[in-house]
Design an enzyme around this catalytic site. Structure first.
Site, PDB file in Angstrom:
ATOM      1  N   HIS A  55       0.822  -1.227   0.000  1.00 58.05           N
ATOM      2  CA  HIS A  55       0.000   0.000   0.000  1.00 58.05           C
ATOM      3  C   HIS A  55       0.857   1.280   0.000  1.00 58.05           C
ATOM      4  O   HIS A  55       1.552   1.564   0.981  1.00 58.05           O
ATOM      5  CB  HIS A  55      -0.904   0.032   1.232  1.00 58.05           C
ATOM      6  CG  HIS A  55      -1.665  -1.251   1.446  1.00 58.05           C
ATOM      7  ND1 HIS A  55      -2.662  -1.667   0.611  1.00 58.05           N
ATOM      8  CD2 HIS A  55      -1.556  -2.211   2.403  1.00 58.05           C
ATOM      9  CE1 HIS A  55      -3.153  -2.825   1.049  1.00 58.05           C
ATOM     10  NE2 HIS A  55      -2.496  -3.175   2.134  1.00 58.05           N
ATOM     11  N   SER A  78       1.663  -0.378  -5.385  1.00 57.06           N
ATOM     12  CA  SER A  78       0.753  -0.656  -4.288  1.00 57.06           C
ATOM     13  C   SER A  78       0.273  -2.095  -4.405  1.00 57.06           C
ATOM     14  O   SER A  78       0.350  -2.696  -5.472  1.00 57.06           O
ATOM     15  CB  SER A  78      -0.419   0.321  -4.348  1.00 57.06           C
ATOM     16  OG  SER A  78      -0.983   0.447  -3.071  1.00 57.06           O
ATOM     17  N   SER A  83      -5.658   1.590  -2.443  1.00 56.44           N
ATOM     18  CA  SER A  83      -4.989   1.961  -1.189  1.00 56.44           C
ATOM     19  C   SER A  83      -3.949   3.070  -1.308  1.00 56.44           C
ATOM     20  O   SER A  83      -3.458   3.564  -0.304  1.00 56.44           O
ATOM     21  CB  SER A  83      -4.343   0.721  -0.563  1.00 56.44           C
ATOM     22  OG  SER A  83      -3.317   0.238  -1.400  1.00 56.44           O
ATOM     23  N   ASP A 132       3.166  -7.606   0.237  1.00 64.12           N
ATOM     24  CA  ASP A 132       2.042  -7.516   1.170  1.00 64.12           C
ATOM     25  C   ASP A 132       0.857  -8.211   0.511  1.00 64.12           C
ATOM     26  O   ASP A 132       0.220  -7.651  -0.374  1.00 64.12           O
ATOM     27  CB  ASP A 132       1.728  -6.042   1.465  1.00 64.12           C
ATOM     28  CG  ASP A 132       0.621  -5.884   2.499  1.00 64.12           C
ATOM     29  OD1 ASP A 132      -0.064  -6.872   2.818  1.00 64.12           O
ATOM     30  OD2 ASP A 132       0.435  -4.753   2.983  1.00 64.12           O
ATOM     31  N   GLU A 195       4.415  -9.191   4.512  1.00 55.89           N
ATOM     32  CA  GLU A 195       3.795  -8.350   5.530  1.00 55.89           C
ATOM     33  C   GLU A 195       2.571  -8.971   6.225  1.00 55.89           C
ATOM     34  O   GLU A 195       2.391  -8.798   7.415  1.00 55.89           O
ATOM     35  CB  GLU A 195       3.366  -7.039   4.836  1.00 55.89           C
ATOM     36  CG  GLU A 195       2.547  -6.076   5.654  1.00 55.89           C
ATOM     37  CD  GLU A 195       3.373  -5.179   6.556  1.00 55.89           C
ATOM     38  OE1 GLU A 195       4.613  -5.301   6.555  1.00 55.89           O
ATOM     39  OE2 GLU A 195       2.774  -4.373   7.266  1.00 55.89           O
ATOM     40  N   ASN A 220       4.736 -10.983   9.293  1.00 60.88           N
ATOM     41  CA  ASN A 220       3.451 -10.915   9.989  1.00 60.88           C
ATOM     42  C   ASN A 220       3.522 -11.530  11.380  1.00 60.88           C
ATOM     43  O   ASN A 220       2.950 -11.017  12.325  1.00 60.88           O
ATOM     44  CB  ASN A 220       2.364 -11.636   9.177  1.00 60.88           C
ATOM     45  CG  ASN A 220       0.995 -11.519   9.825  1.00 60.88           C
ATOM     46  OD1 ASN A 220       0.430 -10.427   9.907  1.00 60.88           O
ATOM     47  ND2 ASN A 220       0.481 -12.620  10.336  1.00 60.88           N
ATOM     48  N   LYS A 225       4.431  -7.241  15.030  1.00 56.95           N
ATOM     49  CA  LYS A 225       3.616  -6.956  13.846  1.00 56.95           C
ATOM     50  C   LYS A 225       2.172  -7.383  14.121  1.00 56.95           C
ATOM     51  O   LYS A 225       1.312  -6.584  14.407  1.00 56.95           O
ATOM     52  CB  LYS A 225       4.195  -7.631  12.603  1.00 56.95           C
ATOM     53  CG  LYS A 225       3.698  -7.006  11.298  1.00 56.95           C
ATOM     54  CD  LYS A 225       2.293  -7.418  10.966  1.00 56.95           C
ATOM     55  CE  LYS A 225       1.732  -6.832   9.711  1.00 56.95           C
ATOM     56  NZ  LYS A 225       0.377  -7.285   9.462  1.00 56.95           N
ATOM     57  N   ASP A 229      -0.167  -4.216  14.693  1.00 54.05           N
ATOM     58  CA  ASP A 229      -0.768  -3.693  13.460  1.00 54.05           C
ATOM     59  C   ASP A 229      -2.159  -4.304  13.246  1.00 54.05           C
ATOM     60  O   ASP A 229      -3.174  -3.586  13.139  1.00 54.05           O
ATOM     61  CB  ASP A 229       0.230  -4.012  12.336  1.00 54.05           C
ATOM     62  CG  ASP A 229      -0.257  -3.884  10.918  1.00 54.05           C
ATOM     63  OD1 ASP A 229      -1.432  -4.160  10.649  1.00 54.05           O
ATOM     64  OD2 ASP A 229       0.564  -3.545  10.050  1.00 54.05           O
ATOM     65  N   ASN A 230      -2.227  -5.638  13.214  1.00 49.28           N
ATOM     66  CA  ASN A 230      -3.495  -6.305  12.926  1.00 49.28           C
ATOM     67  C   ASN A 230      -4.551  -5.953  13.984  1.00 49.28           C
ATOM     68  O   ASN A 230      -5.727  -5.773  13.675  1.00 49.28           O
ATOM     69  CB  ASN A 230      -3.309  -7.828  12.874  1.00 49.28           C
ATOM     70  CG  ASN A 230      -2.225  -8.253  11.892  1.00 49.28           C
ATOM     71  OD1 ASN A 230      -1.306  -7.489  11.602  1.00 49.28           O
ATOM     72  ND2 ASN A 230      -2.300  -9.470  11.404  1.00 49.28           N
ATOM     73  N   CYS A 234      -6.123  -1.986  13.238  1.00 60.35           N
ATOM     74  CA  CYS A 234      -7.521  -2.110  12.788  1.00 60.35           C
ATOM     75  C   CYS A 234      -8.482  -1.499  13.803  1.00 60.35           C
ATOM     76  O   CYS A 234      -9.550  -1.020  13.437  1.00 60.35           O
ATOM     77  CB  CYS A 234      -7.873  -3.573  12.520  1.00 60.35           C
ATOM     78  SG  CYS A 234      -6.995  -4.232  11.091  1.00 60.35           S
ATOM     79  N   HIS A 340      -7.476  -9.152   3.656  1.00 56.98           N
ATOM     80  CA  HIS A 340      -6.603  -8.692   2.571  1.00 56.98           C
ATOM     81  C   HIS A 340      -7.256  -8.690   1.190  1.00 56.98           C
ATOM     82  O   HIS A 340      -7.070  -7.763   0.423  1.00 56.98           O
ATOM     83  CB  HIS A 340      -5.307  -9.497   2.528  1.00 56.98           C
ATOM     84  CG  HIS A 340      -4.312  -8.871   1.601  1.00 56.98           C
ATOM     85  ND1 HIS A 340      -3.547  -7.785   1.976  1.00 56.98           N
ATOM     86  CD2 HIS A 340      -4.014  -9.108   0.308  1.00 56.98           C
ATOM     87  CE1 HIS A 340      -2.801  -7.405   0.958  1.00 56.98           C
ATOM     88  NE2 HIS A 340      -3.056  -8.189  -0.071  1.00 56.98           N
ATOM     89  N   HIS A 393      -3.677   2.272   8.587  1.00 58.10           N
ATOM     90  CA  HIS A 393      -3.308   2.419  10.000  1.00 58.10           C
ATOM     91  C   HIS A 393      -2.487   3.687  10.239  1.00 58.10           C
ATOM     92  O   HIS A 393      -1.764   4.135   9.362  1.00 58.10           O
ATOM     93  CB  HIS A 393      -2.436   1.250  10.452  1.00 58.10           C
ATOM     94  CG  HIS A 393      -3.093  -0.085  10.399  1.00 58.10           C
ATOM     95  ND1 HIS A 393      -4.445  -0.253  10.251  1.00 58.10           N
ATOM     96  CD2 HIS A 393      -2.563  -1.325  10.506  1.00 58.10           C
ATOM     97  CE1 HIS A 393      -4.726  -1.544  10.256  1.00 58.10           C
ATOM     98  NE2 HIS A 393      -3.598  -2.220  10.404  1.00 58.10           N
ATOM     99  N   SER A 401       5.561  -2.446  12.362  1.00 61.93           N
ATOM    100  CA  SER A 401       5.543  -3.387  11.234  1.00 61.93           C
ATOM    101  C   SER A 401       6.753  -3.163  10.328  1.00 61.93           C
ATOM    102  O   SER A 401       7.439  -4.106   9.929  1.00 61.93           O
ATOM    103  CB  SER A 401       4.280  -3.194  10.407  1.00 61.93           C
ATOM    104  OG  SER A 401       3.150  -3.253  11.229  1.00 61.93           O
ATOM    105  N   GLN A 405      10.026  -5.125   8.858  1.00 60.11           N
ATOM    106  CA  GLN A 405      10.293  -5.283   7.418  1.00 60.11           C
ATOM    107  C   GLN A 405      11.739  -4.934   7.092  1.00 60.11           C
ATOM    108  O   GLN A 405      12.422  -5.656   6.364  1.00 60.11           O
ATOM    109  CB  GLN A 405       9.360  -4.378   6.587  1.00 60.11           C
ATOM    110  CG  GLN A 405       7.977  -4.927   6.342  1.00 60.11           C
ATOM    111  CD  GLN A 405       7.966  -6.103   5.355  1.00 60.11           C
ATOM    112  OE1 GLN A 405       9.001  -6.584   4.885  1.00 60.11           O
ATOM    113  NE2 GLN A 405       6.781  -6.589   5.072  1.00 60.11           N
TER     114      GLN A 405
END
Ligand code: NAI
Length: 470
Positions: A55, A78, A83, A132, A195, A220, A225, A229-230, A234, A340, A393, A401, A405
């Site tokens: 993204h 992306s 996104s 990703d 990711e 992930n 991560k 992030d998740n 969210c 996703h 996010h 995250s 990476q």
């Protein structure tokens, strides 16, 4: 669209706005900025050609510029047609990084962008990939399969989603230009860092089938991560997407969250925080029990249909909301997905439903009126709502995250991994968390030598065994 374009973004006049937002984001991304401070002079990624399919947001711009600061030669696209933040893409293009991304690509354009980002000149591929969802990895693997056996391109793909059918078309075009390209690209690629949950699934599946062609790091499943992030990402960006899309009052509404994994847990908490009544669906008894113990009613979509105002899919699975569900929903029900891929909701069947009337309200917001008179509001046409209807996010969580990476890219570049799927060592995971404490004013307690001996762990970590679940 020609192969000679140095970059392709929506509007270069947005570059200055993009730059200003990138500068704000940098302050919120201490993990990435400390990697710049630590490695900026040494340039450990010097010589590395890195392709990213992730993204193209303001936060990703900070990741890209971190990779550049560490010495890499970067190209980007992306990983979703909706996104991209066009001002971020423009700022990155202006800084001299070839980026191929704009908000609202067609699927044809999407795969063109992916292919362009994978081309480092004369068909040469990247040394490393930041992926990703696994689309860049899939393009290379499928392309190579097609080069070995052209016949696979002539199979009947009508049962597959449009995304896949368009990928097949792009591979056919590339095959005519260079019948050996993807085989070479696969041979020279040192690895990919992935990711997201869905991309990681694909990698393990390829690994099991013996098809994986280069090493992969599963970013992930770094704790810093998926458990951040998740979950917390969210928790903020789901509501952002729903509200920018519809301005709906969430308080008092009934929201159905399909799936109670890391993403589902964040989404459920978010909607409850706004005052919604939250229902959950699950297939896994452990996650179902977790949801019940948090006080959510766990039910089935069928049973919840008549009372649900907002449907959110978070499963990474397909056909979670079917056309039969949508037929029976309440009038003005809002339907969206934060997983996703867009196959969680049967959007193609909705589009083709006999007698359906489709009205576009604004970009990424569509109303579908059924012949019986009830309507549903579909956000981002079933693609991830937080990136399609909002901006994904916030920076701080993405710093976690993306620090993972960057560390994964360093690992793959500096070491020779065998083909396989790996996670980063726990020590690095703890380091990523440590880099984000100061910004929040966290005071960490130090373990004394005696306490460390008592617990039988090193004073400087890692503090938990591999099987600890957080
Ligand atoms: P997860 O595996 O932790 O959770 C998914 C849950 O869905 C599991 O508990 C599973 O049992 C459940 N599930 C599967 N099929 C189901 C069905 N038919 N009905 C009800 N529940 C079902 O995965 P995670 O990390 O929560 O990710 C979910 C999706 O979100 C993935 O596609 C991932 O790539 C994506 N993701 C999206 C983000 C975003 O910003 N939009 C951020 C992070 C992940």
């Amino acid at each position: 669209l020609t192969d000679t374009l140095p970059y392709k973004v929506k509007d270069m006049s947005e570059a200055d706005f993009g730059r200003k937002e990138i500068e704000i984001a940098e302050k919120e991304m201490p993990g990435l900025m400390s990697l710049r401070a630590k490695y900026g002079n040494e340039k450990p990624l010097k010589g590395a050609k890195i392709m990213g399919s992730l993204h193209m947001t303001v936060q990703t711009a900070v990741l890209i510029e971190t990779l550049v600061c560490l010495g890499a030669d970067v190209r980007w696209c992306s990983c979703n047609i909706y996104s991209t933040q066009d001002h971020a893409a423009a700022a990155i293009a202006k800084a001299g990084v070839p980026v191929f991304a704009w908000k609202g690509e067609t699927l044809k354009e999407y795969w063109w962008c992916t292919e362009r980002a994978l081309d480092f000149g004369e068909g040469k591929g990247p040394d490393l990939i930041v992926d990703d969802g696994g689309d860049a990895t899939m393009m290379i693997h499928l392309g190579r399969q097609a080069e070995m056996d052209n016949a696979i391109l002539d199979k009947d793909y009508s049962g597959e989603g449009e995304d896949y059918r368009e990928l097949i078309e792009r591979i056919k075009i590339e095959l005519k230009k260079n019948p050996n390209r993807w085989t070479q690209v696969a041979e020279t690629c040192k690895g990919v860092s992935e990711e997201t949950t869905t991309g990681v699934h694909r990698l393990y599946q390829m690994m099991e089938r013996g098809e994986l062609l280069f090493p992969a790091i599963n970013v992930n499943d770094s704790v810093t991560k998926s458990k951040f992030d998740n979950l917390y990402g969210c928790r903020e960006s789901l509501a952002d997407g729903i509200k920018r899309g519809t301005d709906v009052m969430v308080a008092g509404k009934t929201v159905l969250i399909c799936g109670y994994g890391d993403v589902g847990k964040g989404c459920a908490q978010s909607m409850r925080g706004f005052g919604a009544r939250v229902l959950v669906t699950e297939i896994d008894p452990i996650c179902a029990l977790q949801a019940a113990m948090e006080g959510y009613e766990v039910t089935t979509t069928e049973d919840a249909l008549h009372e649900t105002d907002i449907f959110v899919t978070t499963t990474g699975n397909k056909d979670v909301i079917t056309i039969e569900h949508m037929e029976k929903m309440k009038d003005q029900a809002i339907v969206c997905n934060i997983g996703h891929f867009d196959n969680e909701i049967q959007v193609e069947k909705l589009e083709q439903y006999p007698g359906i009337i489709e009205k576009n309200i604004k970009p990424q917001v569509d109303v579908f009126e059924f012949p019986d008179g009830h309507s549903i509001i579909l956000l981002s046409r079933g693609r991830l709502v937080n990136l399609g209807n909002a901006t994904g996010h916030p920076s701080f969580v993405m710093s976690n995250s993306f620090t993972n990476q960057t560390l994964a890219q360093l690992e793959l570049w500096q070491k020779d991994y065998k083909v396989g799927v790996y996670v980063l060592p726990k020590k690095l995971d703890e380091e990523v968390a440590r880099l984000h404490l100061e910004k929040l004013g966290v005071k960490l307690t130090s373990l004394t030598k005696e306490q460390a001996n008592y617990l039988g762990i090193p004073q400087e970590g890692p503090y938990k065994p591999e099987n600890y679940r957080y």
